[in-house]
Design a protein around this motif. Structure first.
Motif, PDB file in Angstrom:
ATOM      1  N   CYS A  72       0.838  -1.199   0.000  1.00  0.00           N
ATOM      2  CA  CYS A  72       0.000   0.000   0.000  1.00  0.00           C
ATOM      3  C   CYS A  72       0.873   1.249   0.000  1.00  0.00           C
ATOM      4  N   VAL A  73       0.530   2.175  -0.877  1.00  0.00           N
ATOM      5  CA  VAL A  73       1.213   3.459  -0.935  1.00  0.00           C
ATOM      6  C   VAL A  73       0.555   4.375   0.085  1.00  0.00           C
ATOM      7  N   LEU A  74       1.360   4.880   1.025  1.00  0.00           N
ATOM      8  CA  LEU A  74       0.879   5.814   2.042  1.00  0.00           C
ATOM      9  C   LEU A  74       1.552   7.158   1.831  1.00  0.00           C
ATOM     10  N   PRO A  75       0.942   8.236   2.304  1.00  0.00           N
ATOM     11  CA  PRO A  75       1.547   9.557   2.119  1.00  0.00           C
ATOM     12  C   PRO A  75       2.969   9.615   2.685  1.00  0.00           C
ATOM     13  N   ALA A  76       3.844  10.272   1.954  1.00  0.00           N
ATOM     14  CA  ALA A  76       5.252  10.349   2.346  1.00  0.00           C
ATOM     15  C   ALA A  76       5.464  11.136   3.633  1.00  0.00           C
ATOM     16  N   ASP A  77       4.508  11.993   3.990  1.00  0.00           N
ATOM     17  CA  ASP A  77       4.702  12.822   5.185  1.00  0.00           C
ATOM     18  C   ASP A  77       4.263  12.138   6.481  1.00  0.00           C
ATOM     19  N   LEU A  78       3.811  10.896   6.405  1.00  0.00           N
ATOM     20  CA  LEU A  78       3.445  10.173   7.628  1.00  0.00           C
ATOM     21  C   LEU A  78       4.707   9.751   8.371  1.00  0.00           C
ATOM     22  N   SER A  79       4.625   9.797   9.687  1.00  0.00           N
ATOM     23  CA  SER A  79       5.728   9.264  10.479  1.00  0.00           C
ATOM     24  C   SER A  79       5.654   7.743  10.432  1.00  0.00           C
ATOM     25  N   LEU A  80       6.718   7.094  10.838  1.00  0.00           N
ATOM     26  CA  LEU A  80       6.723   5.640  10.893  1.00  0.00           C
ATOM     27  C   LEU A  80       5.627   5.140  11.830  1.00  0.00           C
ATOM     28  N   ASP A  81       5.457   5.812  12.975  1.00  0.00           N
ATOM     29  CA  ASP A  81       4.402   5.428  13.921  1.00  0.00           C
ATOM     30  C   ASP A  81       3.017   5.568  13.304  1.00  0.00           C
ATOM     31  N   GLN A  82       2.790   6.660  12.575  1.00  0.00           N
ATOM     32  CA  GLN A  82       1.483   6.862  11.942  1.00  0.00           C
ATOM     33  C   GLN A  82       1.212   5.790  10.894  1.00  0.00           C
ATOM     34  N   ALA A  83       2.217   5.482  10.076  1.00  0.00           N
ATOM     35  CA  ALA A  83       2.052   4.452   9.053  1.00  0.00           C
ATOM     36  C   ALA A  83       1.780   3.105   9.708  1.00  0.00           C
ATOM     37  N   HIS A  84       2.492   2.808  10.777  1.00  0.00           N
ATOM     38  CA  HIS A  84       2.282   1.543  11.483  1.00  0.00           C
ATOM     39  C   HIS A  84       0.875   1.480  12.058  1.00  0.00           C
ATOM     40  N   ASP A  85       0.417   2.572  12.649  1.00  0.00           N
ATOM     41  CA  ASP A  85      -0.940   2.607  13.215  1.00  0.00           C
ATOM     42  C   ASP A  85      -1.993   2.357  12.140  1.00  0.00           C
ATOM     43  N   LEU A  86      -1.834   2.988  10.969  1.00  0.00           N
ATOM     44  CA  LEU A  86      -2.792   2.800   9.881  1.00  0.00           C
ATOM     45  C   LEU A  86      -2.821   1.359   9.400  1.00  0.00           C
ATOM     46  N   THR A  87      -1.656   0.764   9.233  1.00  0.00           N
ATOM     47  CA  THR A  87      -1.625  -0.615   8.751  1.00  0.00           C
ATOM     48  C   THR A  87      -2.142  -1.579   9.821  1.00  0.00           C
ATOM     49  N   GLU A  88      -1.902  -1.256  11.084  1.00  0.00           N
ATOM     50  CA  GLU A  88      -2.426  -2.097  12.171  1.00  0.00           C
ATOM     51  C   GLU A  88      -3.954  -2.026  12.231  1.00  0.00           C
ATOM     52  N   GLU A  89      -4.528  -0.837  12.009  1.00  0.00           N
ATOM     53  CA  GLU A  89      -5.981  -0.686  11.980  1.00  0.00           C
ATOM     54  C   GLU A  89      -6.581  -1.485  10.816  1.00  0.00           C
ATOM     55  N   PHE A  90      -5.891  -1.472   9.674  1.00  0.00           N
ATOM     56  CA  PHE A  90      -6.327  -2.271   8.531  1.00  0.00           C
ATOM     57  C   PHE A  90      -6.357  -3.748   8.921  1.00  0.00           C
ATOM     58  N   GLU A  91      -5.276  -4.215   9.526  1.00  0.00           N
ATOM     59  CA  GLU A  91      -5.192  -5.615   9.935  1.00  0.00           C
ATOM     60  C   GLU A  91      -6.294  -5.965  10.921  1.00  0.00           C
TER      61      GLU A  91
END
Length: 120
Positions: A72-91
């Motif tokens: 999944c392509v996520l916005p480049a301005d997300l922090s690593l924590d934010q990206a992890h949170d989004l993917t965890e919510e998806f899961e």
């Protein structure tokens, strides 16, 4: 990574086993259920990350239990924590719909330069 970014002390990689080499994207005895899992994974990903943001959706069976992986392509301005949170919510949402899931692997990646809007 160390050559590009000064001060990197450690590099940690995460490797997950995938389907056997040459396995079909959707392959398992319960083909209809696997197809439904792939479709719902795409649907949830589109709602959470944006239409067309996910690709390489693969569903396979690991010891009789379904597993799914996708990029999944996520916005480049997300922090690593934010990206992890989004993917965890998806899961979490996918596991609510499919409680017997074995593995869910979301490979988050930044947009390629041609996918990033250019300023005038």
């Amino acid at each position: 990574v160390r050559g590009r970014y000064a001060g990197i002390a450690d590099i940690v990689t995460h490797i997950e086993p995938g389907p056997a080499r040459g396995a079909a994207e959707i392959a398992a005895p319960a083909g209809d259920e696997m197809r439904r899992l792939a479709d719902e994974a795409r649907e949830i990903a589109s709602a959470r990350f944006g239409p067309g943001s996910c690709h390489k959706v693969r569903v396979h069976s690991v010891e009789g239990r379904p597993s799914v992986s996708l990029h999944c392509v996520l916005p480049a301005d997300l922090s690593l924590d934010q990206a992890h949170d989004l993917t965890e919510e998806f899961e979490d949402e996918l596991r609510l719909r499919f409680p017997d899931l074995d593995r869910v692997i979301v490979h988050a990646e930044p947009p390629l330069p041609e996918q990033t809007p250019q300023e005038p």
